[in-house]
Design a protein around this motif. Structure first.
Motif, PDB file in Angstrom:
ATOM      1  N   THR A  47      -8.239  25.880 -20.961  1.00  0.00           N
ATOM      2  CA  THR A  47      -6.852  25.660 -20.572  1.00  0.00           C
ATOM      3  C   THR A  47      -5.916  26.170 -21.646  1.00  0.00           C
ATOM      4  O   THR A  47      -6.248  26.165 -22.827  1.00  0.00           O
ATOM      5  CB  THR A  47      -6.561  24.170 -20.314  1.00  0.00           C
ATOM      6  OG1 THR A  47      -5.168  24.014 -20.034  1.00  0.00           O
ATOM      7  CG2 THR A  47      -6.905  23.305 -21.524  1.00  0.00           C
ATOM      8  N   MET A  48      -4.737  26.606 -21.221  1.00  0.00           N
ATOM      9  CA  MET A  48      -3.700  26.967 -22.178  1.00  0.00           C
ATOM     10  C   MET A  48      -3.355  25.727 -23.013  1.00  0.00           C
ATOM     11  O   MET A  48      -3.464  24.599 -22.525  1.00  0.00           O
ATOM     12  CB  MET A  48      -2.435  27.405 -21.448  1.00  0.00           C
ATOM     13  CG  MET A  48      -2.479  28.819 -20.935  1.00  0.00           C
ATOM     14  SD  MET A  48      -2.336  30.031 -22.276  1.00  0.00           S
ATOM     15  CE  MET A  48      -0.565  29.914 -22.630  1.00  0.00           C
ATOM     16  N   ASP A  51      -1.415  22.206 -21.613  1.00  0.00           N
ATOM     17  CA  ASP A  51      -1.376  22.215 -20.149  1.00  0.00           C
ATOM     18  C   ASP A  51      -2.649  21.561 -19.631  1.00  0.00           C
ATOM     19  O   ASP A  51      -3.708  21.707 -20.242  1.00  0.00           O
ATOM     20  CB  ASP A  51      -1.278  23.665 -19.640  1.00  0.00           C
ATOM     21  CG  ASP A  51      -0.813  23.735 -18.191  1.00  0.00           C
ATOM     22  OD1 ASP A  51       0.414  23.797 -17.990  1.00  0.00           O
ATOM     23  OD2 ASP A  51      -1.653  23.705 -17.284  1.00  0.00           O
ATOM     24  N   CYS A  72      -9.235  23.914 -25.379  1.00  0.00           N
ATOM     25  CA  CYS A  72      -7.763  23.918 -25.279  1.00  0.00           C
ATOM     26  C   CYS A  72      -7.175  24.973 -26.215  1.00  0.00           C
ATOM     27  O   CYS A  72      -6.035  24.852 -26.669  1.00  0.00           O
ATOM     28  CB  CYS A  72      -7.205  22.542 -25.594  1.00  0.00           C
ATOM     29  SG  CYS A  72      -7.908  21.235 -24.570  1.00  0.00           S
ATOM     30  N   CYS A  73      -7.970  26.003 -26.535  1.00  0.00           N
ATOM     31  CA  CYS A  73      -7.497  27.140 -27.338  1.00  0.00           C
ATOM     32  C   CYS A  73      -6.987  26.720 -28.698  1.00  0.00           C
ATOM     33  O   CYS A  73      -6.035  27.320 -29.224  1.00  0.00           O
ATOM     34  CB  CYS A  73      -6.438  27.916 -26.575  1.00  0.00           C
ATOM     35  SG  CYS A  73      -7.130  28.703 -25.115  1.00  0.00           S
ATOM     36  N   HIS A 129       1.466  24.198 -15.827  1.00  0.00           N
ATOM     37  CA  HIS A 129       1.540  25.604 -15.445  1.00  0.00           C
ATOM     38  C   HIS A 129       0.255  26.102 -14.794  1.00  0.00           C
ATOM     39  O   HIS A 129       0.272  26.922 -13.894  1.00  0.00           O
ATOM     40  CB  HIS A 129       1.885  26.457 -16.659  1.00  0.00           C
ATOM     41  CG  HIS A 129       3.200  26.118 -17.258  1.00  0.00           C
ATOM     42  ND1 HIS A 129       4.356  26.091 -16.517  1.00  0.00           N
ATOM     43  CD2 HIS A 129       3.554  25.748 -18.512  1.00  0.00           C
ATOM     44  CE1 HIS A 129       5.363  25.732 -17.287  1.00  0.00           C
ATOM     45  NE2 HIS A 129       4.903  25.506 -18.495  1.00  0.00           N
ATOM     46  N   ASP A 131      -2.454  27.773 -16.226  1.00  0.00           N
ATOM     47  CA  ASP A 131      -3.152  28.969 -16.713  1.00  0.00           C
ATOM     48  C   ASP A 131      -4.471  28.615 -17.388  1.00  0.00           C
ATOM     49  O   ASP A 131      -4.622  27.552 -17.967  1.00  0.00           O
ATOM     50  CB  ASP A 131      -2.263  29.718 -17.712  1.00  0.00           C
ATOM     51  CG  ASP A 131      -1.110  30.420 -17.031  1.00  0.00           C
ATOM     52  OD1 ASP A 131      -1.340  31.030 -15.977  1.00  0.00           O
ATOM     53  OD2 ASP A 131       0.013  30.333 -17.555  1.00  0.00           O
ATOM     54  N   GLY A 132      -5.400  29.577 -17.336  1.00  0.00           N
ATOM     55  CA  GLY A 132      -6.700  29.399 -17.973  1.00  0.00           C
ATOM     56  C   GLY A 132      -7.823  29.834 -17.056  1.00  0.00           C
ATOM     57  O   GLY A 132      -7.599  30.606 -16.115  1.00  0.00           O
TER      58      GLY A 132
ATOM     59  N   ILE F 139      -6.057  34.238 -25.036  1.00  0.00           N
ATOM     60  CA  ILE F 139      -5.013  33.360 -25.559  1.00  0.00           C
ATOM     61  C   ILE F 139      -5.044  33.410 -27.077  1.00  0.00           C
ATOM     62  O   ILE F 139      -6.092  33.243 -27.682  1.00  0.00           O
ATOM     63  CB  ILE F 139      -5.213  31.911 -25.069  1.00  0.00           C
ATOM     64  CG1 ILE F 139      -5.106  31.875 -23.541  1.00  0.00           C
ATOM     65  CG2 ILE F 139      -4.199  30.964 -25.694  1.00  0.00           C
ATOM     66  CD1 ILE F 139      -5.414  30.531 -22.922  1.00  0.00           C
ATOM     67  N   ASP F 142      -0.157  30.007 -28.738  1.00  0.00           N
ATOM     68  CA  ASP F 142       0.126  29.454 -27.404  1.00  0.00           C
ATOM     69  C   ASP F 142       0.623  30.542 -26.459  1.00  0.00           C
ATOM     70  O   ASP F 142       1.429  30.293 -25.571  1.00  0.00           O
ATOM     71  CB  ASP F 142       1.100  28.282 -27.477  1.00  0.00           C
ATOM     72  CG  ASP F 142       2.333  28.592 -28.293  1.00  0.00           C
ATOM     73  OD1 ASP F 142       2.523  29.775 -28.646  1.00  0.00           O
ATOM     74  OD2 ASP F 142       3.106  27.669 -28.573  1.00  0.00           O
ATOM     75  N   CYS F 143       0.107  31.735 -26.633  1.00  0.00           N
ATOM     76  CA  CYS F 143       0.547  32.902 -25.873  1.00  0.00           C
ATOM     77  C   CYS F 143      -0.627  33.524 -25.124  1.00  0.00           C
ATOM     78  O   CYS F 143      -1.645  33.849 -25.726  1.00  0.00           O
ATOM     79  CB  CYS F 143       1.145  33.915 -26.866  1.00  0.00           C
ATOM     80  SG  CYS F 143       1.885  35.333 -26.088  1.00  0.00           S
ATOM     81  N   MET F 144      -0.507  33.659 -23.801  1.00  0.00           N
ATOM     82  CA  MET F 144      -1.543  34.335 -23.026  1.00  0.00           C
ATOM     83  C   MET F 144      -1.189  35.813 -22.935  1.00  0.00           C
ATOM     84  O   MET F 144      -0.046  36.175 -22.645  1.00  0.00           O
ATOM     85  CB  MET F 144      -1.650  33.736 -21.627  1.00  0.00           C
ATOM     86  CG  MET F 144      -2.723  34.419 -20.787  1.00  0.00           C
ATOM     87  SD  MET F 144      -3.052  33.602 -19.208  1.00  0.00           S
ATOM     88  CE  MET F 144      -4.190  32.325 -19.708  1.00  0.00           C
TER      89      MET F 144
END
Lengths: 205, 205, 205, 205, 205, 205
Positions: A47-48, A51, A72-73, A129, A131-132, F139, F142-144
């Motif tokens: 996941t971003m 989010d 969670c990056c 949002h 994204d992921g 990612i 916090d940027c995709m």
């Protein structure tokens, strides 16, 4: 008893060693209560940061017995998961959550007996949002986790076993346990490990 | 009752204060269970990152009542110590372990009542190269620990007392305790510490 | 039952969400025992690193029911608060301490039932210079806290509610709770959150 | 030549040592170009994380020759200051910026010769809420800075001298310089510092 | 041309690769100017945090051509070394300093052409207690350095070669260089590395 | 002049602001020389920690003018890219590299004028397992970043513009530039930004 249940009788540390010191997730990921254990097949999520839509979707799509495993990056400071999601996941038969981020509602989650392994507890809310990625390979620490891999977690940490190596993991863990039991016996008789392993001669004093 | 037992009746914080605010190990080093306490003479170890041969050797060479105190050169993310080593060390009469790194098998260690103070729990295995030093001075945080120094650890943290200052530590800790008991009495009567210490006048409002 | 007591029936996470995801202190600030809760009006302190005079002064000047909320300017590795101060504060009716730094004497503090939320436990002593501010706005994490703001802390974390928005916080928290209770009912019936929120259609699969 | 100009002939390290090893800001705060130097009286700012209204106000209110000294409450990852503000500040005669956070537009700032000392360069924009304090005491690292204190910064770092101790700082820095010049002479003749300081006897070999 | 001079014609990265990816110091240790290079035999120092007596002693005892290599036990935020020590060391023929901590007086050090590799620049002064070790094995990062080991440092970083493997290091570095030169030729002709290494077939697309 | 060339005349900070304060990569990612600039379409890479096969493959598959943008899953301490890869990539017409990890051979890379933005320089070698993804969304911070997105990097940092918003980015950046030019004019005439923006009235003094 199926194979995962057979494997999960061994500790995360034993399996990690048995598999050649592989599959360990970062030690910062721990159960929210020290007695929690988790095991099952991985349903993976990336996941971003901040989010959590994909976590909602994950437990809806995963199969009973699956463990949600989420990256969670690298951003931990958010409560990605809480009591409602735990209730929904538990109702669906999800086996637990392993997340490289924080969660919240720890008391409620603990009370319902849903195993959660996380970086800690954080009340900070998340966005929606979405994204992921879902059920694709993810990386946590220096470990790649594929959908379907076996997850075993206990107080010491979490280990990942590639799904096609489960038999090997069971066999090698059992062998290790047996070997350790023999060492235990000798230790109780007063021998030290350097004597048992022959390190007293190898390293001298 | 020997002198170490006399000293260990005081908390780590009291001894640290009594000795002029010295000897505190980094606060990240904590017991694996909050009720664990440890005390004894230091048997010191410096091990290379990710290696644990010297810890095996340490408990074999240390004397009953000693506490193994180990630096891992700043690398925490490994399980340097586990249940087998705890069993071996306990059998030999070792009083406990204080390590600036992680350990594993926490449940088993706790069950056998062997005190372990560490940076946390980590399943990641170690190598067997054997580099480092045994029973020579080591540095953890900004504290130098010599073989034979007195180690006292509790839930709050770990303090080191130079072996030739044990009498002083006992005496000063007792004096501090007595002084604090008097303060406690006054606090219970409703006085505040700034009144008791005269800081209300010194700092005003 | 006064308004703060009304508000404190909600969890820190619920209040944070209800207030538009605001007011959360850093997740590193946690109760020294997982069952501790704290609530009350903030009496704010900013102390120089490694000094605790202002904390002594704070509990002496604060009103019964106040929570001491302290910034230590980013330096955590000191025991800014201990059992004597807890005794003094508790005797005065202070409701608890929330500090962005470490404390010590955890067992004694816990035994007397005085709620303390901190970065952890550290025995390292502090100085007595007395620099800083008392009962002026302070910043912890990305949250500004004014004297008199409402503090609610539990195992999940700590949330701050501006004093002039207490009614709003109670009302919105209650509304959120009611909404969540309805979601819980649906979850127990086997619906998933993506169905309940309509995210199954929005995000598809 | 006024007194600040007299003082700024000494390096930040020399002044720090001369003043009893005090006044050093964290080493992470460095000039955006290694040849930049800054000196002047502090106009202090404490801004909320990610906000820069107070920095705009600061250079408008500060006097020619002042150095803007800003705390961003521990949040570095934002570009709190840029080329427009540098142009505005330079036009007003401001002597420079020392900020415990990041800045942006480094090339333009460098080209106009406006000295900026920061945690680094970051493009991330800031908000315009305006919370914080202006020209009140602030804390950066373990150093309290009062409005009007003397700031000296060079490639090695930044030192703060209390405004009422400027004479002392000049005198002691000069004395230290003279002493060091004598040491330099002896070093060039082949003596080592342990000989010059008598440490060869004190510490032996 | 002696062997160290032969070895130092290769870059730190080349030697590290040639020696089987060993001997790399942490990447945080960098030259204070990007054009500085250092090479020589290690004279090793372990100093207590914030103390620099042993560094004064080190350059006095080391032989011309030696590189002082110092561990500061993980505490970087101090200026352990400055212009006077550089002058003394240079006068004695010391080849340079590699320190796992900070230094100060960067401009003067650079002006006299004495190579210094450090964690950064910091003005904070040190004490004179003198604890630590001289010319015994030390550990920096995950690398053990013995007195007499070969140190090669450039802009990319610092590598350590065991003294008894210098011939091997020269030979293997030369072999690697020759191999790389062939690769370079092919790259210039438009081939890609996956073609040259056969990875286009191994990994497909 | 194509659109990317039009866009790259604006600084990374200007574009970030113009696009609503979005698209900023972490400030730790910087050019290896302060004068380097990079711009082009992203060819994205996610590589396992300590592995660089995918980077070799990336420059072979990317189109001339592309910028390789790589996530290393949070592990920086390795030299993922060096002079050979730079030569290969430059020969192929690749526009540069932006990597959330370290690189090596900085002098050679700089000499050949190939723009590299990284977390720093590290000699530590990588493995050749080849896990990860190529030209899929990644990612960083916090940027995709999607394949084909526009990358603009300069000394201040790196910004990502979604490929379908390039016209908007150019237009808004130009508008911002024009607005800023007017502000600059007023600043040069002695007005301050709080006057220009009306903040003197809004915030008072």
């Amino acid at each position: 008893m199926n194979k995962i249940e057979e494997l999960c009788k061994f500790s995360s540390a034993t399996i990690h060693e048995a598999m050649g010191r592989n599959g360990n997730l970062p030690s910062g990921i721990k159960p929210i209560h020290s007695k929690m254990k988790v095991y099952g097949r991985a349903y993976t999520v990336m996941t971003m940061p901040r989010d959590n839509v994909l976590l909602h979707r994950a437990y809806a799509y995963a199969k009973p017995g699956d463990v949600i495993v989420a990256s969670c990056c690298g951003f931990y400071e958010a409560g990605y998961w809480g009591d409602l999601m735990s209730l929904g996941a538990k109702t669906k038969g999800i086996a637990g959550l392993v997340i490289d981020g924080c969660v919240r509602d720890a008391d409620d989650i603990e009370a319902m007996g849903f195993p959660v392994f996380s970086r800690g507890l954080c009340i900070r809310g998340t966005s929606n949002h979405g994204d992921g990625t879902l059920n694709e390979p993810i990386i946590i620490g220096d470990c790649m986790i594929h959908p379907g891999d076996i997850i075993i977690g206990d107080r010491d940490g979490v280990v990942v076993v590639p799904q096609d190596r489960m038999d090997e993991a069971i066999e090698k863990s059992r062998a290790r346990e047996e070997k350790e039991e023999k060492v235990r016996k000798q230790l109780r008789e007063g021998k030290t490990s350097i004597q048992i392993y022959g390190w007293d001669k190898k390293f001298g004093y």
